[in-house]
Design a protein around this motif. Structure first.
Motif, short mmCIF file in Angstrom:
data_model
loop_
_atom_site.label_atom_id
_atom_site.label_comp_id
_atom_site.label_asym_id
_atom_site.label_seq_id
_atom_site.Cartn_x
_atom_site.Cartn_y
_atom_site.Cartn_z
N ASP A 275 0.80 -1.22 0.00
CA ASP A 275 0.00 0.00 0.00
C ASP A 275 0.84 1.28 0.00
O ASP A 275 0.28 2.38 -0.05
CB ASP A 275 -0.93 0.01 1.22
N LEU A 276 2.15 1.14 0.06
CA LEU A 276 3.02 2.31 0.06
C LEU A 276 3.28 2.76 -1.38
O LEU A 276 3.90 2.04 -2.16
CB LEU A 276 4.35 2.01 0.75
N ASP A 277 2.82 3.92 -1.73
CA ASP A 277 3.11 4.52 -3.03
C ASP A 277 4.36 5.39 -2.84
O ASP A 277 4.25 6.55 -2.39
CB ASP A 277 1.92 5.35 -3.50
N TRP A 278 5.51 4.86 -3.17
CA TRP A 278 6.76 5.54 -2.88
C TRP A 278 6.91 6.84 -3.67
O TRP A 278 7.43 7.83 -3.16
CB TRP A 278 7.93 4.60 -3.17
N ASN A 279 6.45 6.83 -4.90
CA ASN A 279 6.54 8.06 -5.70
C ASN A 279 5.65 9.16 -5.12
O ASN A 279 6.05 10.32 -5.04
CB ASN A 279 6.14 7.78 -7.15
N GLN A 280 4.44 8.80 -4.71
CA GLN A 280 3.55 9.79 -4.11
C GLN A 280 4.10 10.27 -2.77
O GLN A 280 3.98 11.45 -2.41
CB GLN A 280 2.15 9.21 -3.92
N THR A 281 4.72 9.35 -2.02
CA THR A 281 5.31 9.73 -0.75
C THR A 281 6.40 10.77 -0.95
O THR A 281 6.54 11.73 -0.17
CB THR A 281 5.88 8.49 -0.04
N ALA A 306 12.49 7.96 5.53
CA ALA A 306 13.09 6.64 5.41
C ALA A 306 12.37 5.62 6.28
O ALA A 306 12.25 4.44 5.90
CB ALA A 306 14.57 6.70 5.79
N ALA A 307 11.88 6.04 7.43
CA ALA A 307 11.21 5.11 8.34
C ALA A 307 9.95 4.52 7.73
O ALA A 307 9.51 3.43 8.14
CB ALA A 307 10.88 5.81 9.65
N LEU A 308 9.36 5.20 6.75
CA LEU A 308 8.15 4.68 6.11
C LEU A 308 8.42 3.39 5.34
O LEU A 308 7.49 2.63 5.06
CB LEU A 308 7.56 5.74 5.17
N LEU A 309 9.68 3.11 5.01
CA LEU A 309 10.03 1.86 4.33
C LEU A 309 10.05 0.68 5.30
O LEU A 309 10.11 -0.47 4.86
CB LEU A 309 11.38 2.00 3.64
#
Length: 650
Positions: A275-281, A306-309
């Motif tokens: 569910d993590l959209d890295w580009n949008q993040t 970085a912690a979101l990863l």
């Protein structure tokens, strides 16, 4: 120190494919150049040595605490790094021997790599063995014979040889040049460089083994091409920008973009967060970094990014000069036990005079419930792979950290049940370095006949040395407990595993991201590359012949988890305690503007038997956790339970 040409020594297996490793008799190891310049690089929870120095799992750069870190091994070669000043740029880490080629991900124990009567066909499987033979001939200054060992691999080409081929070809070029075969050396070196090379451009340009090529225009072109490649792939945008109280907006965006880009192409665990959209993040964080009003605030935002990863080997670190703004803390340690924050250690003698005791329970910080404080102020900035890893980082390592000299107003409940308000002062890293200077791996015999070996780090071989020194006592005991509950890692302790097993030890199952530009242009998106497993033999002489138990906790991290995973896979005994952190792998290190740094985990590891533990942790056979009462009474339920199990097994 055994000096070899350019420091080229035999091989290694580490938890991150770099640095050094532990192997039993007859083995040696190599260092590897890091991605950013030529240096020794290795990771552990306690210390990773890279572009920004020696850092712990808590993020602290420990270079000031350990200006010289010895990485010697009980092998044929020892290797050290020496700082030049207190900061550790990669160009400031110097080995006492120079490096030739890259680290070989292989094993070279004792008699398993002996010269064959007839050279086998060139293949990825036998390249490590043949490389070892070539090295021995090089050390004997038999350069033509050394080259003859590696020439079939050049003739076979790079297909199927993976990155080891580059390193071997660089060494072959050196052998050819030393043997007086200049044209062959140029041809081989050209092939190696076309595949990306294996040494930094400056090393290539100045390697005395290639002195006969230095005046050749073709060699100069290879060096220039290597420098151009490094400008693109080694240097990050804005990394040379100096530290300032408030970095420019351009510098801040460059740093955020670097973390985003390196993770996008290299991070090994996006599948754990569908569910993590890295580009949008990335887009979401652009206004956040623009809004920061200081460099300190900026790096806190990057840490949160970085912690979101959610990976323990993927972190952002502030500039060394700002460490005391992030990592200063009082002279005591805490742990979340039975959902309470309990003091587990008091290091600062001044706190003892202020009535601080092991077993005190912290209830509030600055008038706020301590759990709410931790959730708001601490947890969002912690890069962690699992809930138990996050808990350790939040409540054990970071809870009391902050700016040096600042105060914490805490509400405490004593062991007697009395509630008190106290003040704690955060102390600098230099002040903290004066505590707990003990080293080695403590060994003791219990009255019940159980031997206990405590190993709190795998940065060296002290644990194995202690075991071997006491092996007669161990084998006369009723069992052995190896305590790695506080072990943050280092290099996977193959030498220790070799003493614990009578069968070959299999390496981990490894995969990493695979990217081919032309494939992407054709619509094929990046996939995975699997690294073949390998085996090392058991120690032919030394064995532990009694039942073994390994104690684990959520502070068992990285190479310590590799050890536990291998121990489980080889059915070496039982594990007792708590689930491990669930994080290991090969981090890619890179620089950020203002002197900061970061890393991204590039490798997805499983245990040798296929057990998935990254993002999960390794569960013990017998689950035992400390209690508030056990801490206050200074008892150890996990140790007692493991001793009882061993006595029953005996």
């Amino acid at each position: 120190m055994t000096s070899t040409r350019a420091g080229r020594v035999l091989l290694a297996w580490t938890n991150d494919l770099c640095g050094v490793t532990n192997l039993r008799p007859g083995s040696t190891f190599v260092s590897t150049p890091s991605r950013i310049g030529y240096s020794l690089t290795c990771w552990s929870d306690r210390a990773w040595i890279s572009s920004r120095g020696i850092r712990g799992r808590d993020g602290i750069n420990r270079s000031r605490m350990s200006p010289r870190l010895s990485l010697g091994r009980p092998c044929n070669v020892s290797l050290s790094i020496t700082t030049r000043g207190m900061s550790f740029g990669d160009d400031m880490i110097k080995t006492q021997t120079r490096k030739r080629g890259r680290v070989f991900f292989l094993v070279g124990c004792g008699a398993i790599f002996t010269a064959a009567a007839q050279q086998p066909p060139a293949s990825a499987a036998n390249l490590p063995e043949r490389y070892t033979e070539s090295l021995k001939l090089y050390q004997a200054k038999q350069y033509a014979k050394a080259a003859a060992i590696l020439e079939p691999f050049y003739a076979a080409g790079a297909d199927g040889m993976d990155w080891h081929w580059n390193a071997a070809m660089y060494d072959l070029a050196c052998d050819e040049a030393l043997a007086g075969r200049k044209e062959k050396a140029i041809d081989v070196l050209t092939a190696s460089q076309a595949r990306g090379g294996s040494v930094p451009a400056e090393h290539l340009a100045t390697d005395p083994d290639l002195a006969s090529l230095h005046g050749d225009s073709r060699f100069k072109q290879l060096v220039e091409a290597a420098r151009n490649r490094e400008r693109l792939w080694v240097q990050e945008p804005g990394q040379a920008l100096p530290l300032a109280p408030n970095l420019s907006e351009d510098a801040k965006i460059a740093g955020l973009s670097t973390v985003w880009s390196e993770a996008r192409f290299n991070f090994a665990f996006f599948d754990r967060q569908p569910d993590l959209d890295w580009n949008q993040t990335y887009l979401d964080f652009l206004p956040k970094v623009r809004a920061t009003t200081s460099t300190e605030q900026y790096f806190r935002v990057l840490m949160r990014f970085a912690a979101l990863l959610k990976d323990g080997h993927t972190n952002v670190y502030p500039p060394e000069a700002m460490q005391d703004n992030f990592y200063s803390r009082p002279g005591l340690r805490t742990q979340l036990v039975e959902n309470a924050v309990v003091v587990t250690r008091v290091d600062d003698p001044a706190l003892i005079t202020q009535r601080w005791r092991v077993g005190d329970v912290l209830l509030k910080i600055d008038g706020e419930d301590i759990h709410r404080y931790a959730e708001r102020e601490i947890a969002p900035y912690q890069s962690s792979s699992t809930p138990q890893d996050l808990q350790v980082r939040t409540f054990d390592y970071a809870l009391l950290s902050g700016r040096a000299g600042s105060h914490l107003h805490v509400t405490v409940r004593t062991a007697e049940g009395k509630q008190e308000d106290r003040v704690l002062t955060r102390l600098t890293l230099k002040d903290q370095s004066t505590w707990n200077k003990g080293g080695g791996a403590p060994f003791k015999m219990r009255p019940d006949g159980i031997a206990v070996l405590t190993i709190d780090e795998f940065e060296d071989t002290e644990g194995t040395k202690a075991l071997l020194a006491n092996l007669p006592l161990v084998n006369a005991a009723k069992g052995l407990v190896i305590d790695v509950r506080a072990n943050g890692g280092g290099s996977t302790p193959i030498d220790l595993l070799q003493v614990l097993s009578r069968k070959p030890i299999r390496g981990p199952m490894i995969r990493t991201r695979s990217y081919v530009a032309a494939d992407r242009a054709r619509g094929t998106l990046p996939g995975w590359t699997d690294v073949p497993q390998f085996e090392v033999p058991a120690d032919p002489v030394h064995h532990v012949d009694v039942p073994v138990a390994v104690l684990t906790s959520a502070r068992t991290f990285s190479a310590a988890e590799d050890f536990v995973a291998a121990f489980d896979a080889m059915h070496g005994g039982i594990t007792v305690g708590e689930t491990t952190a669930g994080s290991t792998g090969q981090p890619l290190f890179f620089q950020l503007p203002g002197g900061g740094s970061a890393r991204v985990c590039t490798r997805n590891d499983r245990a040798a038997d296929g057990t998935v533990f990254e993002g999960v942790g390794l569960r013990p056979v017998i689950a035992v956790s400390p209690t508030i009462e056990s801490i206050q009474r200074n008892t150890d339920p996990a140790l007692e339970r493991s001793a009882a199990a061993l006595l029953a097994a005996k």
